[in-house]
Scaffold this active site. Structure first.
Site, mmCIF file in Angstrom:
data_model
loop_
_atom_site.group_PDB
_atom_site.id
_atom_site.type_symbol
_atom_site.label_atom_id
_atom_site.label_comp_id
_atom_site.label_asym_id
_atom_site.label_seq_id
_atom_site.Cartn_x
_atom_site.Cartn_y
_atom_site.Cartn_z
ATOM 1 N N GLY A 136 -3.519 2.327 -3.302
ATOM 2 C CA GLY A 136 -3.830 2.401 -1.858
ATOM 3 C C GLY A 136 -4.673 1.381 -1.152
ATOM 4 C CB THR A 138 -1.190 -2.391 2.573
ATOM 5 O OG1 THR A 138 -1.075 -3.470 1.573
ATOM 6 C CG2 THR A 138 -0.518 -2.733 3.930
ATOM 7 C CB ILE A 173 1.379 3.779 -0.540
ATOM 8 C CG1 ILE A 173 0.199 3.202 0.479
ATOM 9 C CG2 ILE A 173 0.837 3.938 -2.062
ATOM 10 C CD1 ILE A 173 -0.210 1.917 0.277
ATOM 11 N NE ARG A 266 -0.435 -11.341 -4.510
ATOM 12 C CZ ARG A 266 -1.512 -11.880 -4.271
ATOM 13 N NH1 ARG A 266 -2.426 -12.436 -5.032
ATOM 14 N NH2 ARG A 266 -1.880 -11.223 -3.141
ATOM 15 C CD GLU A 386 2.885 -6.220 -5.672
ATOM 16 O OE1 GLU A 386 2.802 -7.088 -6.587
ATOM 17 O OE2 GLU A 386 3.121 -5.067 -5.710
ATOM 18 C CB THR A 388 3.381 -13.008 3.635
ATOM 19 O OG1 THR A 388 2.193 -13.888 3.937
ATOM 20 C CG2 THR A 388 3.053 -11.454 4.000
ATOM 21 C CG PHE A 406 -6.757 -17.767 4.273
ATOM 22 C CD1 PHE A 406 -5.447 -16.871 3.994
ATOM 23 C CD2 PHE A 406 -6.737 -18.577 2.977
ATOM 24 C CE1 PHE A 406 -4.891 -16.807 3.080
ATOM 25 C CE2 PHE A 406 -6.182 -18.292 1.946
ATOM 26 C CZ PHE A 406 -5.029 -17.516 1.985
#
Length: 407
Positions: A136, A138, A173, A266, A386, A388, A406
């Site tokens: 958990g 996001t 999730i 990833r 994971e 964009t 960013f």
């Protein structure tokens, strides 16, 4: 090559770049997918369900946390794990997600940052598939900017033995509503003060192991998805969830914890997306050989062959990139920015391959009789989760320019 018609990954004779053990693992997972996924996945996708017995079967094959050492894990190399992800995602991205979330997110977090007691309690049963985990991080309003998460963990009491109380919400999730334990990341009042007097953003973030039967925890299933339908996706709701002091992962604080877990997952995606692309391309090649248009096979037309050639080229380039990153990882020389290169390229190209294959199949390509649009829909999610594509572009851009774009 097999006969006169090689498969998409045989044109470059890539197979000799793998060890015997790596080929055996890939073959075993391919057989598992052929027997336990392909005959049923269209129905699962149609109904928005998945056979949860797959998790135990994956455990019996040694696929759960397979690249981790000890605690019942198989301890394979990174390339073998990547090849397993490729074969699983050739069946369906949701099946690969179920396995990679278990091993590379939930199990890896405990293995890397947990106490010995936490590892002994959770990892052996998770490796067997007897215990399911989720991860958990996001939140509904904070995906690409996890440092701004609103989930909070506060101490209730004084001293090192004081309980933790968690409140917040997590979103998207995988495995959430079927998990036995959730690795939940939350903001705390703890901060890291640097010598210059600054406080690093997100440095108070800690990871917590939350048994899902804890009062105040719920995980409603997310419905009406148009992608990853053969996968369990949930919301996590924490309302005054009280945990003992030893529920916290002791060996990390700050965003380094969850981001390193994401990097593990990833890496699996770099290989996994190629499995979906390979399955689409092989379906298109087979279809083009049997489908007649204007009294000749579709595969005999120049436009069709041009599409197939371009797709095979990108698939093989993507595999060579994935294999290179896998060898770097096995040499302990893999940089997270290189994983961003792999994820950005391979998922983007896999999605384009799926879309192009759909054009070769024409109207048949939108039906469940063929896997291409199911893969394309799934890859739309893989493109986003994971990290964009835009996030990975900025990671690579920062590496090239030294400038943080960013914010």
């Amino acid at each position: 090559m097999t006969g006169t018609n090689p498969t998409p990954l045989e044109l470059l004779k890539i197979d000799h770049l793998l060890t015997d053990d790596e080929r055996d693992i890939a073959g075993a997972v391919r057989e598992f997918v052929d027997q336990r996924v392909r005959p049923y996945v269209t129905d699962w996708y149609e109904r928005g369900e998945v056979d949860l017995s797959l998790i135990k079967e994956a455990g019996s094959l040694g696929l759960l946390g397979m690249h981790l050492q000890g605690y019942g894990c198989a301890g394979t190399n990174a390339v073998s794990y990547g090849l397993a992800c490729l074969e699983l995602e050739a069946g369906d991205s949701g099946v690969r997600s179920m396995v990679s979330v278990q091993g590379s997110l939930a199990m890896f977090a405990i293995w890397k940052f947990g106490s010995e007691e936490q590892k002994q309690r959770w990892l052996p049963r998770m490796a067997e598939g007897e215990t399911i985990g989720c991860f958990g991080l996001t939140e509904p309003d904070f995906g690409s900017n996890p440092a701004a998460m609103r989930t909070r963990a506060r101490r209730d009491g004084t001293g090192e033995d004081a309980d933790w109380v968690l409140d917040g919400t997590k979103m998207w999730i995988t495995n959430g509503s079927v998990a036995d334990v959730a690795v939940v990341w939350a903001q705390t009042d703890e901060v890291d003060h640097h010598p210059d007097g600054s406080v690093k953003q997100g440095s108070g973030i800690r990871g917590f192991l939350v048994p899902t039967d804890t009062p105040g925890f719920s995980a409603p299933k997310i419905r009406n998805k148009l992608s990853l339908r053969a996968s369990i996706t949930s919301e996590l709701v924490l309302e005054g969830v009280r945990l003992p002091a030893d529920a916290v992962l002791p060996e990390v604080r700050g965003l380094r914890g969850p981001l390193s877990c994401l990097n593990e997952a990833r890496f699996g995606i770099v290989f996994g997306a190629l499995g979906a692309a390979r399955d689409c391309l092989q379906s298109a090649i087979d279809y083009a050989a049997s489908r007649e248009v204007f009294d000749r096979p579709l595969g005999g037309f120049q436009l069709t062959q041009a599409k197939l050639a371009d797709m095979a080229l990108e698939l093989q380039k993507g595999f060579l990139l994935a294999l290179h990153l896998g060898r770097l990882k096995d040499d302990h020389a893999l940089d997270p920015r290189q994983v961003s290169l792999g994820k950005l390229n391979n998922v983007r190209e896999a999605l384009q391959i799926a879309r192009t294959c759909r054009t070769i199949l024409g109207a048949n390509g939108i039906t469940g009789e063929y896997p291409v649009l199911r893969h394309a829909n799934n890859l739309e999610s893989v493109l986003t989760y994971e990290g964009t594509s835009e996030v990975h572009q900025l990671i690579i851009g920062q590496a090239l320019t030294g400038q943080n774009a960013f914010s």
